[in-house]
Every structure is written in C-alpha cells, then in structure tokens.
Scaffold this active site. Structure first.
Site, short mmCIF file in Angstrom:
data_model
loop_
_atom_site.label_atom_id
_atom_site.label_comp_id
_atom_site.label_asym_id
_atom_site.label_seq_id
_atom_site.Cartn_x
_atom_site.Cartn_y
_atom_site.Cartn_z
N LYS A 74 0.85 -1.21 0.00
CA LYS A 74 0.00 0.00 0.00
C LYS A 74 0.88 1.25 0.00
CE LYS A 74 -2.46 -0.45 3.71
NZ LYS A 74 -2.04 -1.71 4.29
N GLY A 75 1.95 1.18 0.79
CA GLY A 75 2.85 2.33 0.90
C GLY A 75 3.51 2.66 -0.42
N THR B 156 -8.79 -14.90 -7.93
CA THR B 156 -9.32 -13.55 -7.70
C THR B 156 -10.30 -13.49 -6.51
OG1 THR B 156 -11.20 -13.89 -9.17
CG2 THR B 156 -9.20 -13.00 -10.17
N CYS C 192 24.45 7.83 14.56
CA CYS C 192 23.83 8.04 15.87
C CYS C 192 24.49 7.17 16.94
CB CYS C 192 22.32 7.83 15.79
SG CYS C 192 21.45 8.68 17.11
N GLN D 5 28.40 7.23 18.70
CA GLN D 5 28.69 7.12 20.14
C GLN D 5 29.63 5.95 20.40
OE1 GLN D 5 24.78 6.92 21.96
NE2 GLN D 5 24.25 9.01 21.36
N GLU E 79 24.01 5.30 29.09
CA GLU E 79 22.87 4.48 28.66
C GLU E 79 23.14 3.01 29.00
OE1 GLU E 79 21.94 4.72 24.46
OE2 GLU E 79 20.18 3.42 24.66
N ARG F 160 18.73 10.50 22.92
CA ARG F 160 18.72 11.19 24.23
C ARG F 160 20.12 11.47 24.72
NH1 ARG F 160 13.51 10.93 26.27
NH2 ARG F 160 12.46 9.05 25.57
N HIS G 52 20.82 11.36 11.78
CA HIS G 52 20.47 10.26 10.87
C HIS G 52 20.41 10.76 9.42
CE1 HIS G 52 19.50 7.22 13.92
NE2 HIS G 52 19.10 8.25 14.65
N GLU H 16 20.55 9.15 6.81
CA GLU H 16 19.78 8.23 5.96
C GLU H 16 18.34 8.67 5.78
OE1 GLU H 16 20.92 7.60 8.99
OE2 GLU H 16 19.54 6.41 10.21
#
Ligand code: GLN
Length: 542
Positions: free
Chosen positions: A18-19, A189, A389, A393, A413, A473, A518, A520
């Site tokens: 659909k996308g 169908t 990202c 780090q 983190e 974050r 990001h 990308e």
C-alpha cells in the site's frame, strides 16, 4: 480550491505494498504537473510510533519537525522528493487524544461527544489540514492495516463521509493480493472479490483495484475482477513483484494509472511533457550498474519467531542503495550480528573482506560491546567506517578507551556508574526520564550543525551550515571533549545553539566518520545523500 482526495486501502492482507502504491501515485501525479502530498493513518492507539519496539514496528521515521512516524512516510519522501511534517501522519491515539483534549476545553459547546461522528470528523479535519498546509491539488491518504479490521472502521467511515459529500473529489484505491497457490498453479481472484465486498459493507465502492501478485494479471482475471467488484477492467491495475520498489511508478504508468485517476476526478494533465523521464533515466542507470560494493551493517537484529527483521534499518538500506546507484554500482549488504564478536573476538577479522562498514543507530546495551570491537577493528585496519547516531557514540567510546586510555569509558545508557561517561544524557532529559515522560521527548527532528573547515565533513557537504534529523537522548559529554581532541579525534560538526557534538572523524584513515544525526532519513533516490555518496565512493576505491 478544488482539492482531490485519494484513499488507499488494503484488502486480504497487509505488507503487500500500500505504501509503495501510495508513493508511486504521488510520483505519477507530480510528474503530470500536480502538487500532491500523502498522509499515513495508522490504526494503533499509540500516539506515535516512537514508543514501539523495533520488533513491533520496524523503523521509526523522523520528519524535520520531529514527528516519529511510520516508515511509509519515508517512502513518500523518497518518491516525491519532498519533506513532510507531522500533519502527514495520524494514529487512532492522536485522534482520540485531540478529541478528548477539545472536550476538556469545552470546545464542543456542551454537546455529548460521540465516537460517530466526532472521531471521523476529527479525522476529516486532519486530512483537510494536510491538504491545506501543503496547498496540494491531491491528498493521498493511506489507511494502515486491512479493511474489515475493527481498528480502522472509523477511518473508512471518514472516507465514506467525504465521498458522500463530494463524490467527484474522492477516490478509493483498493490494493489487494492475488495468490497463485502452488497446487493449483492459477491466479485466484476470490480474495480480492471478498475484499471489495468488505469495502462495500463499509459503504464504499473502490474506484481502482491494484492487483498485487507474483505475476502480471491477465485479461481474463481483469474481467473477472471487473464483473465481481463492479469496476471497469481498465481500472484493474496489474502490479506484479518487481526487483525494486522504484520500478513501480513506471509499471503503473504502463497500466495508465495516472490517466485513470485524472479521468475520474475530471482533471487533465497540467504539464504536457512526459514528466517521468528523470525517473526513467534513474531506473536505467540503476539497472545498468556494473560494480559491486560490499557493505557490512554491524547491528543488533530483531527476531520474531523464525524470521529476522531488517525492517528497522530500512532508511539505511535505501540510503546505501541511492549512493551506490549514484556511483554506478550495486550494493551487496551483509547483516552482521555484533553479539558474535563478544563471544569470539577473532571473528571481527571478517570485516576486512568488506569495502565499508556501517554501525547504525540503536537503543539498549545488547550487542554494544561487539560494536565497539568492530569500530576498533575498522579504525586500526583502516576500513571505511560510518557510525550513525549510536554508531557515532560507539566510535567515541572506542576512541576514549583505546586511544585516550580512559579506562571503562562508556555511555551512561549502558553503564550508569562507569568511571568515564564520555556519552551522557542531556540535563533536560534527566528530568523527563525521572518522571517517566518517554513519548516524543527525545531530541527529535532537524537541528542545525556548523561544519569546521579543513575537515572531511566540509569536503562532503561543501558548506558550513547544514541541518539534519535527530532521534536520541544521549550526547558526547562536553567534559571529555578536550581530552578526545588532544588525542586526535576531530570534532568536525557542532550544533551552535547547544554546543553539542554532531560529527566526529579521524585523520590518517581513508574514512572514519560518525554522525549524531540520521543522514539516511534525508537520502533521495535521484541524488543520494552526500555522506553516503562519499562513503560509497571511498568503499568502491577500496
Ligand atoms: N541510544 C542512543 C541515544 O539515545 C542512540 C540513539 C539512536 O541511535 N537513534 O542517544
């Protein structure tokens, strides 16, 4: 303005395109000289996609204005070449949240607020707003999931209400699957007939049926669908599997999708010249690519039952592809689970067989030590490395541990009490986390970055001021910047407003580059993103 609305709904099953159908129609309408925007409506109660785990949802796509959306928004942007906003994405949660807030603010003037019509009315007003703020001739509205699900009934109701009021301004495209069972060997169908009937039950007649299958739909079956679903055979658009999603607009045009849509809404082509020629050139270039580039993506993967989802990195994959096509080459991507380097460090040597290595974004500590081992190997063995990202780090942690000799360097983190927290959470984030305010509170969306001169970053962007999208974050801890720089880490991009590290690189290496953002998310098929273009160029030379 005589704005037209095209709903794209799915029958039989989800995940069949659909996308891509929505994105391709978007491209086709634009190629005919119209302005068009697309909107995704997801039936879940989450207010946005930001709080869902990757196994539940796949990639979270982020817009410039910081909306955490479904990955389809990424496809709309890639196919249309335009940047979308929070107005292009809606969920059940967001609709109810708005209606309830309005009720609390007495905005319904003492009326009893009911699911029908207040919920569909809110949906309609949001659809109209998406058209108005973008001033588009067409608004495409993709409804997530499949028809017949309890969850999206109210969205179909919104479509029905809009069509009832203005039949010539609203079209419904049903994307349906036609299976070819091995034992029968014939395209069936019936599921499509049932899907169409389900749509009828909701008071809606499809105007166009896109028949997805592994093979093209022949005339016999087109006529069958026509008879049983009450539409013209010409409105059955054959959509067989393709090598690449980018082939679909051309495939649709062969089936005269654009013409059919314009005829139904009573419009004629705005621009006479064939507007898909740029797209055609791009497809040709893509198909003729000879060189092969071997890229390893060292990440943590998400398994559901017997299946592994690479869905979480969809924009990274697309960005690599775009950059390869730009460089007349084709990608060969290998997925590497970083956890295996934690079990056996020697295995990391396999990375020397690749032209380039990417460590993508991520959350949580699983696989982190393995990624640090990979970054260390790429730095020392001079393998082109791109950290996105979390990947950046990781590169900073590795550099702090092994070059600056900061023992136990880490991100808070992963290790709250580490002795050298080179990556740490921002002050304002601490307050949010203490109060469990997780939804939509990361550093999200576009932020500025100033590029330092005489750096690889400057070579890549060829300008001083850039803007890229964020979703994180944690940050490089400014306390450690002097020691990192004294030891040879170049901080080549900084956010001027908050003095945050955005880009790092090192010298005497073909390419060792990390970004807190990001890139990308902004890569487009016709142009690629400058960072990925540069990375792939270096990888090819290797
Ligand atoms: N987990 C890291 C952070 O929150 C990185 C996030 C990401 O890679 N998108 O800062």
């Amino acid at each position: 303005m005589d704005r037209k609305y095209i709903f794209v709904v799915g029958g039989v099953m989800s995940g069949i395109g659909k996308g891509i159908t929505t994105s391709s129609i978007l491209r086709i309408l634009k190629s005919k000289g119209f302005s068009a925007t697309a909107m995704k409506i997801d039936p879940y109660v989450n207010v946005d996609a930001g709080t869902m785990s990757p196994t539940e949802h796949g990639e979270v796509f982020v817009t410039d204005d910081g909306a955490e959306c479904d990955q389809d928004i990424g496809n709309y942007e890639r196919f249309s070449g335009e940047d979308l906003t929070k107005d292009n994405y809606l969920t059940t949660g967001k609709v109810y949240q708005t209606v309830i807030n309005k009720e609390r603010n007495l905005e319904y003037n003492g009326k009893c607020v009911e699911v029908v019509p207040h919920i569909p009315n809110e949906v309609i007003s949001r659809i109209k707003r998406a058209g108005a703020v973008t001033d588009s001739d067409f608004v495409l509205i993709e409804i997530g999931g499949t028809i017949g699900e309890y969850q999206n009934l109210l969205f179909l109701e919104a479509a029905r209400m809009m069509k009832l009021k203005n039949p010539s301004s609203v079209l419904v495209v049903l994307v349906s699957y036609l299976p070819i069972p091995k034992t029968i060997g014939e395209m069936k169908t019936k599921p499509t007939q049932s899907a169409s009937r389900l749509l009828n039950e909701a008071g809606i007649q499809p105007d166009i049926i896109v028949g997805r299958s592994s093979m093209p739909i022949d005339n016999i079956r087109k006529r069958k669908i026509s008879t049983f679903c009450n539409i013209d055979p010409e409105d059955v658009i054959s959509a067989p599997d393709t090598d690449s999603i980018y082939d679909v607009p051309l495939l649709f045009e062969k089936e005269k999708m654009g013409e059919r849509i314009l005829k139904k809404v009573g419009k004629s082509v705005k621009r006479k010249r064939e507007g898909l020629s740029e797209w055609k050139n791009f497809i040709e270039k893509k198909n003729n690519a000879k060189k092969r580039v071997k890229i390893a993506i060292v990440g943590k993967y998400f398994e559901t039952g017997d299946f592994v989802l690479t869905d979480s990195y969809i924009s990274v994959i697309e960005a690599i592809r775009h950059a390869c096509w730009k460089n007349n080459s084709k990608e060969e991507i290998s997925w590497i689970n970083s956890e295996k380097y934690e079990k056996n460090k020697k295995k990391v040597e396999e990375l020397s067989h690749y032209d380039g290595v990417i460590v993508p974004g991520g959350f949580g500590d699983r696989g982190v030590e393995g990624k640090i081992i990979a970054a260390n190997f790429c730095r020392e063995k001079k393998i082109p490395f791109l950290g996105l990202c979390l990947g950046m780090q990781i590169a900073v942690i590795e550099f702090a541990r092994n070059v600056c000799k900061l023992k136990d360097a880490n991100s808070t983190e992963f290790s709250k009490k580490c002795s050298h927290p080179v990556i740490d959470v921002m002050e304002d984030q601490k307050e949010l986390l203490k109060n469990n305010r997780y939804g939509g509170t990361m550093r999200l969306g576009a932020y500025e970055c100033k590029i330092a001169s005489k750096t690889v970053a400057q070579k890549i962007y060829k300008k001083r001021d850039i803007s890229e999208r964020h979703r994180h974050r944690f940050e490089v801890n400014n306390y450690f910047r002097p020691i990192l720089e004294e030891n040879g880490l170049t901080i080549s991009g900084v956010n001027p407003q908050h003095d945050l590290v955005e880009i790092i690189e090192i010298k005497k290496h073909p390419f060792y580059f990390g970004v807190q953002f990001h890139p990308e998310l902004k890569s487009k098929p016709l142009t690629g993103h400058p960072i990925f273009n540069y990375f792939v160029d270096i990888a090819i030379k290797r």
